[in-house]
Design an enzyme around this catalytic site. Structure first.
Site: not given
Ligand code: 3HC
Ligand code: NAI
Length: 721
Positions: A56, A96, A99, A119
């Site tokens: 997400a 997500g 998922e 998450e």
């Molecule tokens: N949503 C929005 N922006 C995101 C994102 C996300 N899920 N994941 C990464 N980004 C953005 C970062 O903020 C960054 O933005 P910027 O360039 O403006 O600073 C850009 O994408 C690149 O991210 P990273 O600098 O972190 O790049 P890396 O290559 O080092 O890492 C990654 C990539 C492993 C995907 C890491 O960004 C990460 O861990 N992201 C979060 C993943 C996460 O927590 N997902 C769960 C979301 S909640 C969900 O899915 C709920 C569902 O169950 C309903």
């Protein structure tokens, strides 16, 4: 459309294909079109640019139109499809994203792909049916581990767990299309995870009981892991539909808990600090790092050992240097032990071989060996004269472009640099103990430090899998400077009537892994004692007639000095603020000797003992720390509150679910922080750390603006000057 009958749905939302509202809508439309098209016999879902999806869109959670949950029905739609749906997982499938893949009937992953449900790390739980599908696919123990820790798992492990059906080394998308073609016409019932029972365990109840204890213990007050647990538990007790309802209910609790907001702030703060700038205009945009082919570490004590280990783990060849053979041998043994332990933690035993490759790790007492290194990290005793001697030497010996870094915890970078012929190459790289474990690297630029040196240090942090934070030069830099008033208040509270265990308990209940006195016992009380002696605050250099509890007109507590004079250095001597089972012991027990000692001390100094409640302990310790943070921001030592928060979370055990000290101040409300500081300052006018920062006062006067706007008030203020 792929080879004849396979429809291809490609998730596209750069850079990580986060499932924004638009992306979700496109996914739903794609599914419906594929369903309606009679020529389509199967569907393949993949992501643009070699990444499946990071889940997400995290930014969406703070907007009024929350869409985390909206993903669930789309995943149901995938699973219900009468045409087989195959997920082609490249790069990452997280949250997500995973998922979505769990809703597909088949999953195929590239060998380098990583999967996970992170998450929990942003204060949530998998809210698109993941807590109900994953246990059905891989069993409760593995699902619980993945969901409550949020760890990323490599494709090979995913295959072993049964999370994916196949792992490929070549083109995943093509392999997925082949698979989709192969399974056309096969029954889909057994592939729909929502229809599968959760695999039984002979001792499910006992297992869950123990798992809950473990989850709670590791959470340090963070809610998400426990609610993740509850959601998975629901999968073991309820139907899929009821489990999903429970998942949504728990998801909503987390979403509105405040902790999710703090953790998501911390997520973006960590990314924001990568984009460093300095007041002189140097920035990440224009500066390029230099490659580090070979590094050196000088001094193999507590810190040097960990730093060498970190470099070796990052596959950077290292020269490790000590002052004489005796220290060198001690250092070598310690490094080898650390490397062995690290190798054991890693998956392949082959790593051991790499660690022990002598060509990549050289031990020496000969400074001339440093001629060809690209970067040196000095970690000798905290003594300015010694540091200057070393820097003068290395600036002569090392090649002209080499970067000269110091691991000093507080000393002036400019003074160290003044001993060299190349102050532009000198920079502070402040590691935290244990250096091979702690994620923080405080990077300190001096007056002459080049932008290239900063960029190179930031790049080094990344290579070491650490988070680098660029800060300016002042005594104690950011982290330790904010820590001084915190520790000082803790000791003052002892004088006034509290006990180490009471204060530690309050701060540990707040979420710190370890309170200030346990921390001091762990680090060794002698470290600060030496530093205070060096500053002339105690010991032989203290002018005769100095009042016991005053220095330079300010309140001072000699308690830590008195403990040291009694040989109580903490864990290493078996006695400090606590007593331990033996020298080097780790189990802290309240010490009646210390309680007596405190009572006598109060008598001697005519201090009236009073009861100090939890609220005062918390505020007296935390508010001066935040207050110092406002001064640091006003002085331009750090370029934003996010920097201070990232430092505290990664270097000082600040509970991440409270977002860091500055974020915490913003959630308490700056007017309240100010009012309390004013109150405590009036009660203790001889304590400068309690006097409210001018910047804090200004922000309150400006109407308590949100944290993201703080710095704009500062620039307006300095523009006016
Ligand atoms: N949503 C929005 N922006 C995101 C994102 C996300 N899920 N994941 C990464 N980004 C953005 C970062 O903020 C960054 O933005 P910027 O360039 O403006 O600073 C850009 O994408 C690149 O991210 P990273 O600098 O972190 O790049 P890396 O290559 O080092 O890492 C990654 C990539 C492993 C995907 C890491 O960004 C990460 O861990 N992201 C979060 C993943 C996460 O927590 N997902 C769960 C979301 S909640 C969900 O899915 C709920 C569902 O169950 C309903
Ligand atoms: P330490 O006392 O454990 O180790 C210092 C090492 O430097 C010793 O092994 C000593 O033999 C060696 N050394 C001294 N003179 C030398 C010389 N001329 N040439 C080569 N080696 C020499 O000290 P520690 O704790 O590792 O601290 C090192 C530096 O790191 C200090 O500046 C300290 O302030 C800083 N630091 C310490 C932290 C800690 O938690 N211990 C945390 C962060 C920074």
């Amino acid at each position: 459309m792929g080879a004849a009958a396979v429809a291809v749905i490609r998730l596209r939302n750069p850079p990580v294909n986060a499932l924004s509202l638009t992306a979700l809508q496109a996914l739903e439309d794609g599914l419906k079109r594929a369903d309606a098209d009679p020529s389509v016999k199967a569907v393949m879902i993949c992501g643009e640019n070699g990444k499946f999806s990071a889940g997400a869109d995290i930014r969406g959670f703070s907007s009024p139109k929350r869409h985390g949950i909206a993903l669930g029905p789309i995943i149901s739609l995938i699973e219900k499809s009468e045409k087989p749906v195959v997920a082609a997982i490249e790069g990452i499938a997280l949250g997500g994203g995973l998922e979505v893949a769990l809703g597909c009937h088949y999953r195929i992953a590239h060998v380098k792909a990583r999967m996970g449900l992170p998450e929990v790390t942003i204060g949530l739980l998998p809210g698109a049916q993941g807590t109900q599908r994953l246990p059905r696919l891989i069993g409760v123990p593995a699902a619980l581990d993945i969901i409550t820790t949020g760890r990323h798992i490599p494709a090979t492990e995913a295959l072993k767990l049964g999370l994916v059906d196949e792992v490929v080394e070549e083109n995943t998308v093509e392999a997925a299309i082949r698979l989709a073609n192969k399974v056309i016409g096969q029954p889909l019932g057994p592939r729909r995870l929502s229809l599968k029972p959760v695999p039984k365990l002979p001792n499910m109840e006992a297992f869950l009981r123990e798992a809950l204890v473990k989850v709670k213990k590791q959470a340090h007050g963070c809610l998400a892991p426990e609610l993740c647990f509850q959601a998975v538990k629901a999968a073991t007790e309820q139907t899929f539909a009821d489990g999903v309802r429970k998942e949504q209910e728990l998801f909503n609790i987390l979403l509105t808990s405040g902790q999710a907001q703090a953790l998501q702030y911390a997520f973006f703060a960590e990314r924001a600090v990568q984009k460093w700038t300095t007041p002189s205009g140097a920035s990440w945009k224009s500066a390029s790092p230099q490659p580090i082919h070979k590094a050196a570490v000088i001094g193999l004590g507590t810190m040097g050992r960990g730093i060498v280990t970190s470099l070796v783990k990052a596959n950077i060849p290292v020269v490790a240097l000590e002052q004489n053979l005796e220290y060198l041998n001690m250092g070598r043994k310690a490094v080898m032990l650390l490397l062995e332990r690290e190798a054991m933690k890693m998956e392949q035993g082959a790593q051991t071989l790499r660690f022990h490759n002598p060509a990549r790790l050289q031990f020496t007492v000969d400074f001339d060996v440093l001629q060809d290194v690209d970067l040196v990290i000095e970690a000798v005793f905290e003594n300015m004269a010694l540091k200057k001697e070393i820097f003068q030497k290395i600036s002569r010996i090392c090649k002209p472009g080499a970067f000269l870094c110091t691991n000093t915890s507080a000393l002036n970078i400019d003074e160290i640099a003044s001993a060299t012929r190349c102050p532009q190459q000198v920079i502070g790289t402040h590691f935290f103990s244990p250096a091979h474990v702690m994620r923080l690297l405080e990077i300190i630029y001096g007056l002459h430090t080049s932008a290239t040196a900063i960029a190179t240090a930031m790049q080094l942090a990344k290579a070491l899998k650490k988070v680098g934070v660029v800060v300016g030069n002042c005594f104690g830099f950011v982290g330790n400077r904010m820590m001084f008033p915190y520790v000082q208040q803790a000791v003052f509270l002892l004088e006034e009537g509290s006990r180490p265990e009471a204060i530690d308990q309050v701060l540990e209940d707040f979420g710190f892994k370890i309170g200030p006195f346990r921390m001091s016992d762990l680090a060794g009380l002698d470290v600060g004692w030496r530093s205070r002696k060096g500053q002339g605050l105690t010991g032989a250099s203290l002018p005769p007639g100095t009042p016991a509890r005053q220095r330079h007109g300010h309140r001072y507590s000699p308690l830590p000095d008195l403990l040291c004079e009694n040989g109580r250095f903490g864990q290493k001597t078996g006695k400090g603020w606590y007593q331990y089972e033996k020298a080097g012991g780790r189990t802290a027990k309240p010490d009646p000797w210390l309680h007596n000692f405190l009572a006598q001390y109060r008598d001697t100094h005519h201090i009236k003992t009073r009861f100090i409640d939890q609220e005062e302990i918390l505020e007296r310790c935390l508010f001066p720390l935040m207050n110092e943070g406002f001064d640091i921001l006003a002085e331009g030592i750090a370029s934003g509150p996010e920097h201070l928060d990232v430092i505290y979370i990664n270097g000082y055990g600040w509970p991440k679910h409270r977002g860091g000290p500055m974020f915490h101040a913003s959630t308490i409300g700056l007017p309240r922080v100010l009012a309390k500081l004013q109150k405590y300052s009036e009660a203790h006018p001889d304590v400068p750390g309690l006097r409210p920062s001018a910047f804090l006062k200004k922000l309150v006067a400006m109407g308590n603006p949100p944290l993201k706007d703080w710095m704009s008030y500062l620039s307006r203020q300095s523009n006016k000057l």
